[in-house]
Design a protein around this motif. Sequence first.
Motif, PDB file in Angstrom:
ATOM      1  N   ARG A  30      -6.184   6.887   4.080  1.00 33.52           N
ATOM      2  CA  ARG A  30      -7.189   6.315   4.980  1.00 33.52           C
ATOM      3  C   ARG A  30      -6.977   4.815   5.151  1.00 33.52           C
ATOM      4  O   ARG A  30      -7.082   4.279   6.261  1.00 33.52           O
ATOM      5  N   ALA A  31      -6.671   4.131   4.066  1.00 30.10           N
ATOM      6  CA  ALA A  31      -6.399   2.697   4.152  1.00 30.10           C
ATOM      7  C   ALA A  31      -5.126   2.455   4.967  1.00 30.10           C
ATOM      8  O   ALA A  31      -5.042   1.498   5.746  1.00 30.10           O
ATOM      9  N   LEU A  84       0.829  -1.207   0.000  1.00 21.96           N
ATOM     10  CA  LEU A  84       0.000   0.000   0.000  1.00 21.96           C
ATOM     11  C   LEU A  84       0.867   1.262   0.000  1.00 21.96           C
ATOM     12  O   LEU A  84       1.729   1.443   0.867  1.00 21.96           O
ATOM     13  N   ASP A  85       0.628   2.143  -0.956  1.00 24.35           N
ATOM     14  CA  ASP A  85       1.268   3.458  -0.990  1.00 24.35           C
ATOM     15  C   ASP A  85       0.518   4.347   0.003  1.00 24.35           C
ATOM     16  O   ASP A  85      -0.652   4.681  -0.202  1.00 24.35           O
ATOM     17  N   ALA A 137      -0.862   7.694  -1.386  1.00 22.39           N
ATOM     18  CA  ALA A 137      -1.940   7.550  -2.368  1.00 22.39           C
ATOM     19  C   ALA A 137      -3.226   7.078  -1.707  1.00 22.39           C
ATOM     20  O   ALA A 137      -4.328   7.396  -2.185  1.00 22.39           O
ATOM     21  N   ASN A 138      -3.092   6.354  -0.581  1.00 15.71           N
ATOM     22  CA  ASN A 138      -4.266   5.803   0.117  1.00 15.71           C
ATOM     23  C   ASN A 138      -4.122   6.013   1.632  1.00 15.71           C
ATOM     24  O   ASN A 138      -3.993   5.049   2.389  1.00 15.71           O
TER      25      ASN A 138
END
Length: 318
Positions: A70-71, A63-64, A67-68
């Motif tokens: 909230r995740a 996961l970047d 770029a994300n």
Amino acid sequence: MLHVENLIFDYPGHRALNNVSLVLERGTITALVGPNGAGKSTLMRLCAALDQPFSGTVRLDDLDVHANPRAAHRRMGFLPDFFGLYDELTVRQGLMYRAAAQGVPRAQRRTVAEGAAERLEITDRLGQKAGTLSRGLRQRLAIAQAVLHEPTFLMLDEPASGLDPSARIGLSGVLRNLARDGMTILVSSHILAELEDYSTHILMLRQGQVVDHAPLAVMGTVTERRVEIRLDFARPVAELRKRLLAIGGIEVLSCGVDDAIVMSDPDPSTRATMLAAVLAAGLPLASFAPERRSLQDIYLARMKAATERPPLRLVGPQ
């Protein structure tokens, strides 16, 4: 686990991080150290996706984080140096509120809150208002809030600041338990002796650049060719250096009133011969072991070497 690649971040007129790259392995506890202004807090804020880098990437597994964000926040926990608690809420209420903010379903929030309290050993304080807790207990509550959603990555900025010795020991145990459960932890602190108690790796920053990043096991905490000799302090020996040199075959590097550092071949039979000679000389031996260097010794040596290197020239638009 956490992959940082070519991270650059600028404040007006100042480059805080300059091309920083590193990898944190799962289940490790990394001590993030460096002088004031080295970029430690900036690195943490970038890893937490609270600031946007000028260039470079931070990836949490696949996961970047920028770029994300909230995740990413669902997978990580972050406790900054200065944190706030809702003083009028009880410990249970504060934890349940945080669980709600993390998206924990309503039916599970009480269980999650009580599980986090148990993990941080504050179950007996669930009904107490946060504003009445001691500094050490407030710290535990803040960490409980940061980990109640079971993050895979946890960052703590100066978590032991203001804690008494017993509270620091308790915090060390908590962090070791979290890592044992599979959590990857990054801890920034100026208290090197405390970091030595629980860290598996060390990451040194200076002027926004990585000076060193390695497991403590290979950082030279044990010096193979140097032996520390300690005597019974209740039985002082006059002219200890002279007595050691009289044994023959011993090179004395440093000598105090009741201790000395000597050179020795790491071969066990050679060490055994030297030990027998020291005992035969009638010295009141208390310990005879390879010299151990503290984390502070390693840090100071690495930073001194980094200071002596030629300064890096940054080339940019004129």
